[in-house]
Design a protein around this motif. Structure first.
Motif, PDB file in Angstrom:
ATOM      1  N   THR A 177       0.848  -1.193   0.000  1.00  0.00           N
ATOM      2  CA  THR A 177       0.000   0.000   0.000  1.00  0.00           C
ATOM      3  C   THR A 177       0.884   1.244   0.000  1.00  0.00           C
ATOM      4  OG1 THR A 177      -1.845  -1.085   1.120  1.00  0.00           O
ATOM      5  CG2 THR A 177      -1.708   1.304   1.325  1.00  0.00           C
ATOM      6  N   VAL A 178       1.919   1.220   0.836  1.00  0.00           N
ATOM      7  CA  VAL A 178       2.867   2.341   0.886  1.00  0.00           C
ATOM      8  C   VAL A 178       3.590   2.483  -0.447  1.00  0.00           C
ATOM      9  CG1 VAL A 178       4.948   3.241   2.002  1.00  0.00           C
ATOM     10  CG2 VAL A 178       3.187   2.098   3.371  1.00  0.00           C
ATOM     11  N   LEU A 179       4.052   1.378  -0.976  1.00  0.00           N
ATOM     12  CA  LEU A 179       4.906   1.422  -2.172  1.00  0.00           C
ATOM     13  C   LEU A 179       4.133   1.833  -3.417  1.00  0.00           C
ATOM     14  CD1 LEU A 179       7.921   0.809  -2.502  1.00  0.00           C
ATOM     15  CD2 LEU A 179       7.291  -1.444  -3.366  1.00  0.00           C
ATOM     16  N   ALA A 180       2.906   1.355  -3.564  1.00  0.00           N
ATOM     17  CA  ALA A 180       2.176   1.556  -4.821  1.00  0.00           C
ATOM     18  C   ALA A 180       1.349   2.829  -4.859  1.00  0.00           C
ATOM     19  CB  ALA A 180       1.268   0.351  -5.089  1.00  0.00           C
ATOM     20  N   PHE A 181       0.799   3.258  -3.715  1.00  0.00           N
ATOM     21  CA  PHE A 181      -0.117   4.396  -3.742  1.00  0.00           C
ATOM     22  C   PHE A 181       0.542   5.721  -3.384  1.00  0.00           C
ATOM     23  CE2 PHE A 181      -3.584   6.953  -1.672  1.00  0.00           C
ATOM     24  CZ  PHE A 181      -4.224   7.292  -2.848  1.00  0.00           C
ATOM     25  N   THR A 182       1.530   5.695  -2.502  1.00  0.00           N
ATOM     26  CA  THR A 182       2.135   6.936  -2.020  1.00  0.00           C
ATOM     27  C   THR A 182       2.703   7.827  -3.122  1.00  0.00           C
ATOM     28  OG1 THR A 182       2.645   5.795   0.054  1.00  0.00           O
ATOM     29  CG2 THR A 182       3.733   7.910  -0.325  1.00  0.00           C
ATOM     30  N   PRO A 183       3.335   7.283  -4.186  1.00  0.00           N
ATOM     31  CA  PRO A 183       3.853   8.181  -5.230  1.00  0.00           C
ATOM     32  C   PRO A 183       2.798   9.117  -5.817  1.00  0.00           C
ATOM     33  CG  PRO A 183       4.765   6.000  -5.527  1.00  0.00           C
ATOM     34  CD  PRO A 183       3.728   5.878  -4.438  1.00  0.00           C
TER      35      PRO A 183
END
Length: 396
Positions: free
Chosen positions: A214-220
């Motif tokens: 969730t952090v890796l895919a959505f944060t950008p």
């Protein structure tokens, strides 16, 4: 030298996870796609990786570890290069799926090869493997940012080139690995999951990986920064992953024991995810999003090392078989999270994915607690390593 050649190739393989992070918004813009459509780059990659884990042992026990590594590297080279030629999101998602197949063949076998070739025993080999993971994850965003600022296609061609170099190193420096005396059955990884300890570890890791990706895919998409800015944030995050994996996890395990470290790191990850969500909900507090994103690297690094070691030690299954079953389950979290989280962020609110990620951490902690009687062997291993106050696990 063979260990270091394999470790170098592992670094490049893990670069593929974080490589696309800085360029996700650029890919969406370049291919006229929505964030949730672009998130399928992760979904196809990890879904194929997860399913392919079930056959890696069957393949390597028939053609040998070295040939399996080379086959995996060759597939990554081909599909990473093809990804750079994509003219639509559908093509890119498909090429990432092929990349995931190569990644599965390489990653699952690399751990077994490093463990077999390292002179310091399984624990030091796993730490080296996790160091390669941390270094690859931290370097990936930098490479993605440097090349992606020029053109979003460039990081894919760059990865193909680096993986080709890894292929040459393994081809020339790694001695042919002996084939196992017994060939692994296709059903072996699934059968291994019948062990209560391995299934507990695997399903807890599934919920953890949902939070992780969730952090890796959505944060950008919520950072609102250039590829360089996103790359810098995730470089800091990756450095935290690497440092926690190598220098944080071993002393904490000796001090607290593996199970307690997992509880601690899952709790920290839940807190930091809520921090990201609250900062994003406020809308103007970008510094909070950045700070909490970087900090999630600490519990993620701890989890990566402790989960991997636990999966190797908790059951009596051969390490490659246990690793395949464990990775099949846990990578499903990486396959599900990117699309679900991004879709929730698009349609419901930017804080919702992080609330769900925090909830997954809490569910993982509940699984560990409710099935703690299956983890007695981990307590025994910790006691052998001199963990203070190591006590028997309750059986009820």
């Amino acid at each position: 030298m063979s260990v270091w050649a394999t470790a170098f190739a592992a670094v490049v393989a893990f670069m593929g996870i974080g490589l696309v992070d800085p360029i996700l918004p650029s890919i969406a813009q370049g291919l006229n796609a929505t964030p949730s459509q672009v998130s399928l780059l992760f979904t196809s990659y990890f879904l194929v990786t997860a399913v392919a884990m079930l056959v890696t042992g069957w393949v390597s026990s028939r053609i040998g570890g070295k040939r399996t590594l080379l086959a995996g590297l060759a597939l990554v080279v081909v599909f990473a290069a093809l990804a750079g030629t994509s003219t639509s999101v559908a093509e890119l998602v498909g090429f990432r799926a092929g990349w995931g197949l190569g990644n599965a063949l390489f990653v699952a076998t690399a751990l077994a090869v490093i463990v077999g070739a390292a002179s310091g025993g399984a624990e030091s080999a796993i730490i080296l493997y996790e160091a390669a993971l941390g270094l690859g994850i931290s370097a990936g965003p930098l490479v993605g940012a440097l090349l992606g600022d020029w053109n979003w296609r460039a990081p894919f061609f760059g990865t193909a080139t680096l993986m080709a170099a890894g292929l040459v190193l393994i081809l020339t420096l790694l001695k042919a690995t002996p084939r196992p005396r017994e060939k692994t059955r296709l059903s072996a990884p699934i059968r291994a999951l019948a062990h209560g300890g391995l299934s507990t570890t695997a399903f807890t890791a599934l919920f953890y990986n949902f939070a992780f990706f969730t952090v890796l895919a959505f944060t950008p998409f919520i950072l609102g920064m250039s590829p360089y800015g996103i790359g810098a944030v995730f470089f800091g995050w990756g450095v935290c992953v690497a440092l926690a994996s190598v220098f944080g996890a071993p002393p904490l395990q000796r001090r607290l024991g593996s199970v307690k470290v997992l509880h601690l790191s899952l709790a920290l990850l839940a807190v930091f995810q809520l921090g990201i969500g609250l900062s994003a909900y406020e809308g103007s507090w970008q510094a909070g999003v950045i700070a909490f994103t970087v900090l999630t690297g600490v519990p993620i690094g701890l989890n990566n090392t402790v989960f991997t070691e636990s999966a190797m030690e908790v059951s009596d299954a051969p390490r490659p078989v246990a690793s395949a079953g464990y990775n099949f389950v846990r990578w499903m979290g990486g396959a599900l999270a990117p699309f679900i989280a991004t879709k929730l962020g698009e349609d419901v609110g930017v804080a919702v994915p992080y609330a769900l990620g925090a909830a997954c951490c809490l569910i993982g902690m509940a699984v560990l607690y409710l099935r703690r009687h299956h983890l007695r062997s981990l307590i025994e291993v910790d006691a052998d390593l001199g963990v203070r106050d190591a006590a028997p696990v309750a059986t009820s």
